[in-house]
Design a protein around this motif. Structure first.
Motif, mmCIF file in Angstrom:
data_model
loop_
_atom_site.group_PDB
_atom_site.id
_atom_site.type_symbol
_atom_site.label_atom_id
_atom_site.label_comp_id
_atom_site.label_asym_id
_atom_site.label_seq_id
_atom_site.Cartn_x
_atom_site.Cartn_y
_atom_site.Cartn_z
ATOM 1 N N LYS A 131 8.380 7.045 -10.577
ATOM 2 C CA LYS A 131 7.147 8.577 -10.388
ATOM 3 C C LYS A 131 6.299 7.525 -9.430
ATOM 4 O O LYS A 131 6.242 8.174 -8.553
ATOM 5 C CB LYS A 131 7.094 8.928 -11.032
ATOM 6 C CG LYS A 131 7.922 9.500 -12.542
ATOM 7 C CD LYS A 131 6.893 10.586 -13.412
ATOM 8 C CE LYS A 131 7.916 10.951 -14.230
ATOM 9 N NZ LYS A 131 7.186 11.762 -15.493
ATOM 10 N N LEU A 132 5.537 6.712 -9.939
ATOM 11 C CA LEU A 132 4.405 5.731 -8.974
ATOM 12 C C LEU A 132 5.530 4.342 -8.639
ATOM 13 O O LEU A 132 5.880 3.880 -9.019
ATOM 14 C CB LEU A 132 3.615 6.022 -9.653
ATOM 15 C CG LEU A 132 2.445 6.484 -11.406
ATOM 16 C CD1 LEU A 132 1.839 6.261 -11.390
ATOM 17 C CD2 LEU A 132 1.966 7.304 -9.370
ATOM 18 N N PRO A 133 5.180 3.997 -7.427
ATOM 19 C CA PRO A 133 5.668 3.417 -6.496
ATOM 20 C C PRO A 133 5.031 1.930 -7.148
ATOM 21 O O PRO A 133 4.163 1.845 -7.606
ATOM 22 C CB PRO A 133 4.950 3.682 -5.142
ATOM 23 C CG PRO A 133 4.674 4.938 -4.904
ATOM 24 C CD PRO A 133 4.428 5.214 -6.126
ATOM 25 N N LEU A 134 5.434 1.239 -7.201
ATOM 26 C CA LEU A 134 5.130 -0.341 -7.319
ATOM 27 C C LEU A 134 4.985 -0.960 -6.349
ATOM 28 O O LEU A 134 6.119 -1.040 -6.010
ATOM 29 C CB LEU A 134 6.344 -0.721 -8.923
ATOM 30 C CG LEU A 134 6.658 0.118 -10.328
ATOM 31 C CD1 LEU A 134 7.893 -0.233 -10.436
ATOM 32 C CD2 LEU A 134 4.856 0.482 -10.452
ATOM 33 N N THR A 135 4.326 -2.186 -6.942
ATOM 34 C CA THR A 135 3.714 -3.343 -5.919
ATOM 35 C C THR A 135 4.664 -4.650 -7.008
ATOM 36 O O THR A 135 3.477 -4.525 -8.060
ATOM 37 C CB THR A 135 2.907 -3.738 -5.752
ATOM 38 O OG1 THR A 135 2.496 -1.933 -4.363
ATOM 39 C CG2 THR A 135 2.584 -4.245 -4.459
ATOM 40 N N PHE A 136 5.905 -4.883 -6.145
ATOM 41 C CA PHE A 136 6.202 -6.537 -6.592
ATOM 42 C C PHE A 136 4.961 -7.699 -6.817
ATOM 43 O O PHE A 136 4.597 -7.348 -6.014
ATOM 44 C CB PHE A 136 7.459 -6.706 -5.997
ATOM 45 C CG PHE A 136 7.870 -8.388 -7.000
ATOM 46 C CD1 PHE A 136 8.643 -7.972 -8.277
ATOM 47 C CD2 PHE A 136 8.097 -9.349 -6.321
ATOM 48 C CE1 PHE A 136 9.102 -9.247 -7.801
ATOM 49 C CE2 PHE A 136 8.335 -10.527 -6.168
ATOM 50 C CZ PHE A 136 8.949 -10.125 -8.269
ATOM 51 N N VAL A 137 4.800 -7.893 -8.271
ATOM 52 C CA VAL A 137 3.403 -9.009 -8.420
ATOM 53 C C VAL A 137 4.619 -10.579 -8.217
ATOM 54 O O VAL A 137 4.287 -11.522 -7.756
ATOM 55 C CB VAL A 137 3.236 -8.823 -9.964
ATOM 56 C CG1 VAL A 137 1.917 -10.329 -9.496
ATOM 57 C CG2 VAL A 137 2.258 -8.045 -8.848
ATOM 58 N N GLY A 138 4.811 -10.689 -9.479
ATOM 59 C CA GLY A 138 6.003 -11.667 -9.683
ATOM 60 C C GLY A 138 7.471 -11.231 -10.420
ATOM 61 O O GLY A 138 7.400 -10.656 -11.117
#
Length: 150
Positions: A131-138
Motif C-alpha cells: 500500500k505504501l511505497p518502500l524505499t530499499f535500505v539494504g
C-alpha cells in the motif's frame, strides 16, 4: 544524522520477526508520531550494521532466492516506508526470506504472512505490491547470537 539507540528493535514487530527475535506483546511500529524520530536510508543502514550487528549483503537490490546454509542465519530486507507529502521517513518495514523461498513479514500487530497487500505470495520482492511505497535500505544477513538485543 540522528542517533538511533539500538534503533528501538525491541518495539518493532516487523523488525523482531524478521530477525527471529520474539518481542513481548503486540507493540506498534516505532518510531511513531509520539517520538517524532526520522532518518535517512544511510542512518537506518548504519544502525542495523553498527548497533545491531547485521551484516550488509547488498545495497543494490540483488537478492538470493535461497536461505544461507547456516541454520542460525537468514536474510532480511529493511525498507523505509515512503512518507506522504514532504514528511521525513518515520516508519520502516522488514521482511525475511524463509526456507521455502518465500518472503514473509509481520505488519504491526497483524499476523505473519507470506503475501503482499494484494494477496500475491512473495517469491520475488521486486514484484511485491504494498500500500505504501518502500524505499530499499539494504539486504542483510541476520545471525542468531550475533545481534545485540536490548
Amino acid at each position: 544524522g540522528n542517533q538511533l539507540t539500538t534503533w528501538q528493535q525491541s518495539s518493532s514487530n516487523c523488525y523482531n520477526y524478521a530477525n527471529n527475535h520474539k518481542a513481548s506483546g503486540a507493540l506498534p511500529a516505532v518510531p511513531g508520531p509520539n517520538n517524532k524520530v526520522s532518518w535517512t536510508p544511510d542512518e537506518m543502514r548504519h544502525a542495523a550494521i553498527v548497533k545491531d550487528k547485521l551484516e550488509l549483503v547488498s545495497m543494490d537490490g540483488h537478492l538470493p532466492a535461497v536461505c544461507p546454509d547456516d541454520p542460525k542465519s537468514h536474510y532480511v530486507v529493511i525498507c523505509l516506508r515512503d512518507p506522504i507529502g514532504n514528511a521525513a521517513f518515520t516508519d520502516f518495514h522488514c521482511l525475511r526470506l524463509d526456507k521455502d523461498g518465500r518472503w514473509s513479514h509481520k505488519d504491526g500487530a497483524g499476523p505473519v504472512r507470506q503475501h503482499d497487500d494484494i494477496q500475491n505470495v512473495i517469491t520475488d520482492l521486486r514484484n511485491a505490491s504494498f500500500k505504501l511505497p518502500l524505499t530499499f535500505v539494504g539486504f542483510f544477513l541476520s545471525t542468531k547470537g550475533r545481534r545485540r538485543i536490548s
